[in-house]
Design an enzyme around this catalytic site. Sequence first.
Site: not given
Length: 254
Positions: A17, A76-77, A138, A140-141, A202, A230
């Site tokens: 994403w 991921s997605l 996102f 950064t997260l 993650d 991640h």
Amino acid sequence: MTRVVGKGPDLALIHGWGLGSTVWEPLLPALSARARVHLIDLPGYGEAADDSGDFTATAQTLIDTLPNPVVLCGWSLGGMLAVRAAVLAPERVNGLVLVGATVSFTQRGDWRAAQAPAVVDSFSASVRLQPEQTLQRFVTLLSQGDNQARAISRELLASLNRGPGAQIEALARGLDWLREIDLRPLLPAVTARCLLVHGENDPLNPLAAARYLAETIANARLEVFGGAGHAPFLNDRERFVRLLDDFCHVRPAP
């Protein structure tokens, strides 16, 4: 839209994403030296036209556009879409590589190795009002917890600026999928051999999610990248390329 580079076994790279196929660019020279790499932009990303397809329709279109057989590598997605495609067309999939993947991004009553629904709701609200700032937040997260967080954040922010950005409707639809999709009922139908690559730290899809996949998919093995977040493929590129190279060159069982 798909760009094809290199020669060898067919390997499709499916982004997650918010970040399109440009996220794989740092790995492309090494991967394309030994594989025919298909860089996929999902609908609404890069130069790919957007559509209104649901999760299953997108997975079906994805596998229909690729050669047979193919190794699907999803982040991921993108990993969730790869699982769905492998169940829809098992005869076409030579293997699954699931990177930072999960069966359900959002917590449910009996599934806690995930994000609270409020996290997805927050991104859904902000992406329509401030898409650029939301994507930067996102990035950064997803780098949190990585022992190379600053470098990886810079790399991912740079990928946001390579080529056209994702369309807002595509971003909103992807968040809906992350809120709604639960792949657990499908896992018994996954027959492809599977390599799981997951960061030890993650922050989005906890390592417990990868361990669940490893325990539930019949022919799966888990490779944990110590100190990674991640994006383990950017934390230790050489190891990731080596794993994919070995996986792609295994001959399918007769």
